[in-house]
Design a protein around this motif. Structure first.
Motif, PDB file in Angstrom:
ATOM      1  N   HIS A  44      49.278  14.114  48.066  1.00 15.56           N
ATOM      2  CA  HIS A  44      50.223  14.214  46.957  1.00 15.56           C
ATOM      3  C   HIS A  44      51.335  13.172  47.092  1.00 15.56           C
ATOM      4  O   HIS A  44      51.605  12.405  46.157  1.00 15.56           O
ATOM      5  N   ALA A  45      51.977  13.132  48.259  1.00 11.11           N
ATOM      6  CA  ALA A  45      53.091  12.195  48.462  1.00 11.11           C
ATOM      7  C   ALA A  45      52.635  10.749  48.348  1.00 11.11           C
ATOM      8  O   ALA A  45      53.308   9.907  47.739  1.00 11.11           O
ATOM      9  N   GLU A  46      51.480  10.437  48.915  1.00  9.41           N
ATOM     10  CA  GLU A  46      50.977   9.065  48.855  1.00  9.41           C
ATOM     11  C   GLU A  46      50.637   8.665  47.423  1.00  9.41           C
ATOM     12  O   GLU A  46      50.969   7.559  46.975  1.00  9.41           O
ATOM     13  N   ALA A  47      49.979   9.563  46.686  1.00  7.65           N
ATOM     14  CA  ALA A  47      49.618   9.259  45.300  1.00  7.65           C
ATOM     15  C   ALA A  47      50.851   9.026  44.443  1.00  7.65           C
ATOM     16  O   ALA A  47      50.882   8.125  43.596  1.00  7.65           O
ATOM     17  N   LEU A  48      51.893   9.822  44.668  1.00  9.02           N
ATOM     18  CA  LEU A  48      53.130   9.656  43.912  1.00  9.02           C
ATOM     19  C   LEU A  48      53.808   8.338  44.253  1.00  9.02           C
ATOM     20  O   LEU A  48      54.267   7.604  43.364  1.00  9.02           O
ATOM     21  N   ALA A  49      53.871   8.007  45.541  1.00  9.74           N
ATOM     22  CA  ALA A  49      54.483   6.745  45.953  1.00  9.74           C
ATOM     23  C   ALA A  49      53.740   5.554  45.357  1.00  9.74           C
ATOM     24  O   ALA A  49      54.354   4.593  44.870  1.00  9.74           O
ATOM     25  N   GLU A  50      52.417   5.600  45.372  1.00 13.65           N
ATOM     26  CA  GLU A  50      51.633   4.488  44.845  1.00 13.65           C
ATOM     27  C   GLU A  50      51.758   4.377  43.326  1.00 13.65           C
ATOM     28  O   GLU A  50      51.803   3.268  42.778  1.00 13.65           O
ATOM     29  N   ALA A  51      51.836   5.519  42.651  1.00 13.51           N
ATOM     30  CA  ALA A  51      52.010   5.489  41.195  1.00 13.51           C
ATOM     31  C   ALA A  51      53.351   4.871  40.816  1.00 13.51           C
ATOM     32  O   ALA A  51      53.442   4.109  39.845  1.00 13.51           O
ATOM     33  N   VAL A  52      54.392   5.174  41.580  1.00 15.67           N
ATOM     34  CA  VAL A  52      55.702   4.569  41.321  1.00 15.67           C
ATOM     35  C   VAL A  52      55.660   3.068  41.586  1.00 15.67           C
ATOM     36  O   VAL A  52      56.202   2.270  40.816  1.00 15.67           O
ATOM     37  N   ALA A  53      54.966   2.663  42.670  1.00 12.84           N
ATOM     38  CA  ALA A  53      54.888   1.241  43.016  1.00 12.84           C
ATOM     39  C   ALA A  53      54.145   0.428  41.948  1.00 12.84           C
ATOM     40  O   ALA A  53      54.349  -0.787  41.830  1.00 12.84           O
ATOM     41  N   GLU A  54      53.300   1.087  41.186  1.00  9.41           N
ATOM     42  CA  GLU A  54      52.590   0.401  40.108  1.00  9.41           C
ATOM     43  C   GLU A  54      53.488   0.159  38.886  1.00  9.41           C
ATOM     44  O   GLU A  54      53.164  -0.671  38.040  1.00  9.41           O
ATOM     45  N   ARG A  55      54.607   0.878  38.821  1.00  8.58           N
ATOM     46  CA  ARG A  55      55.468   0.790  37.633  1.00  8.58           C
ATOM     47  C   ARG A  55      56.855   0.232  37.922  1.00  8.58           C
ATOM     48  O   ARG A  55      57.592  -0.113  36.985  1.00  8.58           O
ATOM     49  N   ALA A 147      63.941  20.138  39.008  1.00  5.45           N
ATOM     50  CA  ALA A 147      64.321  19.856  37.625  1.00  5.45           C
ATOM     51  C   ALA A 147      63.171  19.253  36.845  1.00  5.45           C
ATOM     52  O   ALA A 147      62.951  19.577  35.679  1.00  5.45           O
ATOM     53  N   ALA A 148      62.404  18.380  37.502  1.00  2.56           N
ATOM     54  CA  ALA A 148      61.369  17.624  36.792  1.00  2.56           C
ATOM     55  C   ALA A 148      60.250  18.512  36.255  1.00  2.56           C
ATOM     56  O   ALA A 148      59.632  18.198  35.238  1.00  2.56           O
ATOM     57  N   TRP A 149      59.965  19.622  36.945  1.00  2.33           N
ATOM     58  CA  TRP A 149      58.837  20.469  36.554  1.00  2.33           C
ATOM     59  C   TRP A 149      59.254  21.694  35.753  1.00  2.33           C
ATOM     60  O   TRP A 149      58.409  22.527  35.410  1.00  2.33           O
ATOM     61  N   ALA A 150      60.524  21.833  35.450  1.00  2.38           N
ATOM     62  CA  ALA A 150      61.040  23.073  34.856  1.00  2.38           C
ATOM     63  C   ALA A 150      60.325  23.459  33.566  1.00  2.38           C
ATOM     64  O   ALA A 150      60.082  24.640  33.308  1.00  2.38           O
ATOM     65  N   ALA A 151      59.982  22.489  32.746  1.00  2.00           N
ATOM     66  CA  ALA A 151      59.353  22.790  31.458  1.00  2.00           C
ATOM     67  C   ALA A 151      57.838  22.926  31.561  1.00  2.00           C
ATOM     68  O   ALA A 151      57.171  23.220  30.569  1.00  2.00           O
ATOM     69  N   ILE A 152      57.289  22.710  32.770  1.00  2.17           N
ATOM     70  CA  ILE A 152      55.835  22.713  32.955  1.00  2.17           C
ATOM     71  C   ILE A 152      55.386  23.892  33.819  1.00  2.17           C
ATOM     72  O   ILE A 152      54.420  24.580  33.496  1.00  2.17           O
ATOM     73  N   LEU A 172      44.350  14.751  40.615  1.00  4.37           N
ATOM     74  CA  LEU A 172      44.233  13.592  41.498  1.00  4.37           C
ATOM     75  C   LEU A 172      42.899  13.532  42.244  1.00  4.37           C
ATOM     76  O   LEU A 172      42.297  12.459  42.367  1.00  4.37           O
ATOM     77  N   TYR A 173      42.454  14.649  42.767  1.00  2.00           N
ATOM     78  CA  TYR A 173      41.253  14.701  43.607  1.00  2.00           C
ATOM     79  C   TYR A 173      40.400  15.921  43.255  1.00  2.00           C
ATOM     80  O   TYR A 173      40.178  16.796  44.083  1.00  2.00           O
ATOM     81  N   LYS A 214      44.044  20.860  35.199  1.00  4.24           N
ATOM     82  CA  LYS A 214      44.074  19.404  35.361  1.00  4.24           C
ATOM     83  C   LYS A 214      45.126  18.786  34.450  1.00  4.24           C
ATOM     84  O   LYS A 214      45.855  17.875  34.856  1.00  4.24           O
ATOM     85  N   ASP A 215      45.215  19.257  33.217  1.00  2.68           N
ATOM     86  CA  ASP A 215      46.209  18.728  32.278  1.00  2.68           C
ATOM     87  C   ASP A 215      47.622  18.978  32.782  1.00  2.68           C
ATOM     88  O   ASP A 215      48.485  18.102  32.684  1.00  2.68           O
ATOM     89  N   LYS A 216      47.841  20.162  33.347  1.00  2.54           N
ATOM     90  CA  LYS A 216      49.161  20.462  33.897  1.00  2.54           C
ATOM     91  C   LYS A 216      49.462  19.529  35.072  1.00  2.54           C
ATOM     92  O   LYS A 216      50.594  19.062  35.247  1.00  2.54           O
ATOM     93  N   GLY A 217      48.433  19.239  35.876  1.00  8.20           N
ATOM     94  CA  GLY A 217      48.619  18.311  36.992  1.00  8.20           C
ATOM     95  C   GLY A 217      49.046  16.936  36.524  1.00  8.20           C
ATOM     96  O   GLY A 217      49.912  16.300  37.126  1.00  8.20           O
ATOM     97  N   LYS A 218      48.450  16.462  35.438  1.00  5.16           N
ATOM     98  CA  LYS A 218      48.838  15.161  34.884  1.00  5.16           C
ATOM     99  C   LYS A 218      50.288  15.175  34.433  1.00  5.16           C
ATOM    100  O   LYS A 218      51.045  14.230  34.692  1.00  5.16           O
ATOM    101  N   ARG A 219      50.710  16.247  33.763  1.00  7.79           N
ATOM    102  CA  ARG A 219      52.094  16.334  33.287  1.00  7.79           C
ATOM    103  C   ARG A 219      53.073  16.456  34.452  1.00  7.79           C
ATOM    104  O   ARG A 219      54.165  15.855  34.423  1.00  7.79           O
ATOM    105  N   LEU A 220      52.704  17.190  35.483  1.00  2.51           N
ATOM    106  CA  LEU A 220      53.553  17.305  36.672  1.00  2.51           C
ATOM    107  C   LEU A 220      53.708  15.945  37.351  1.00  2.51           C
ATOM    108  O   LEU A 220      54.796  15.576  37.805  1.00  2.51           O
ATOM    109  N   MET A 221      52.624  15.182  37.399  1.00  2.00           N
ATOM    110  CA  MET A 221      52.652  13.868  38.036  1.00  2.00           C
ATOM    111  C   MET A 221      53.532  12.904  37.244  1.00  2.00           C
ATOM    112  O   MET A 221      54.359  12.183  37.818  1.00  2.00           O
ATOM    113  N   GLU A 222      53.388  12.882  35.939  1.00  6.28           N
ATOM    114  CA  GLU A 222      54.194  11.984  35.119  1.00  6.28           C
ATOM    115  C   GLU A 222      55.681  12.320  35.231  1.00  6.28           C
ATOM    116  O   GLU A 222      56.525  11.418  35.317  1.00  6.28           O
TER     117      GLU A 222
END
Length: 244
Positions: A44-55, A147-152, A172-173, A214-222
């Motif tokens: 989880h932590a690695e995927a989040l770090a890499e997603a941020v590095a892409e943007r 805070a980020a996940w409050a609405a999800i 993710l997996y 899976k859809d909730k996972g995508k929204r949590l990640m974003e």
């Protein structure tokens, strides 16, 4: 792409004057119920770090795979390290990045155990003393998600192998998720230390995996990506006061 495990020496040397911020993902090899992989926290932590590095202009470092696991230490598959080991490891890694020109470091932990996070924060405090130009943030994915996940997020006390982590792994997996599990929570006695920890947390689930998707996972990640970029921008602009 500033994901360090993919970079050459020449690329890093070319870019390090422009990118002086690095995310160091931390995690654990720890049970995550009967349905999630032992590497969930680190993945989880690695995927989040890499997603941020892409943007955003930030380096994503390879993760520190082992953490301090107290409550789950009696469960099959959990392999933890001591707080002194974790502390020393993080300090060596961050000092190495500092010598390579990094001036902002975000320690992002997918494992949110209290003793684990305390060791990371303690290491961070000493690093600030050792490295005079260092800016540093230490947080867990749960800190980020408050805070980020409050609405999800639907499960109020969800914490481990429940709604959030199962949703993220489904996104993710998905090939590593083995079905689901019943909603459950630990029953540790307040303030009393126990030897047989699994007797108070048999399934290793802390939350409700059946609320995952899976859809909730995508929204949590974003939501997590946006919140982490916001924190990095704040850290990079941070200036310590010159007087009390």
């Amino acid at each position: 792409m500033p994901i360090l495990k993919q970079c050459t020496m020449d690329f890093f040397e070319q870019e390090r004057d422009r990118i002086q911020t690095v995310i160091v993902p931390c995690g654990s090899l720890e049970e995550h119920g009967p349905h999630l992989p032992l590497g969930t926290d680190t993945l989880h932590a690695e995927a989040l770090a890499e997603a941020v590095a892409e943007r955003y202009p930030v380096w994503s470092a390879p993760p520190l795979w082992y953490g301090l696991c107290r409550s789950s230490s009696g469960h099959p598959g959990t392999v933890g390290i001591k707080s002194t080991t974790l502390r020393a490891l993080l300090m060596d890694v961050v000092e190495g990045f500092y010598r390579q020109g990094m001036r902002s470091v975000v320690v992002l932990s997918g494992h949110a155990g209290g003793t684990h996070m305390a060791a990371l924060v303690d290491a961070g405090e000493e690093l600030l003393e050792r490295c005079p130009h260092l800016r540093m943030a230490v947080l867990s994915v749960l800190d980020l998600g408050k805070a980020a996940w409050a609405a999800i997020q639907e499960t109020p006390k969800d914490s481990h192998a429940g709604e959030v982590e199962t949703s993220l792994m489904l996104y993710l997996y998905p090939h590593w998720v083995q079905g689901t599990a019943e909603e459950a929570y630990p029953t540790f006695p307040a303030h009393i230390l126990v030897r047989n920890k699994r007797a108070y947390w048999h399934s290793g689930v802390w939350g409700n995996p059946k609320a995952a998707s899976k859809d909730k996972g995508k929204r949590l990640m974003e939501a997590s990506i946006a919140a982490l970029i916001e924190l990095i921008e704040k850290l990079n602009a941070w200036e310590e006061p010159t007087h009390s």
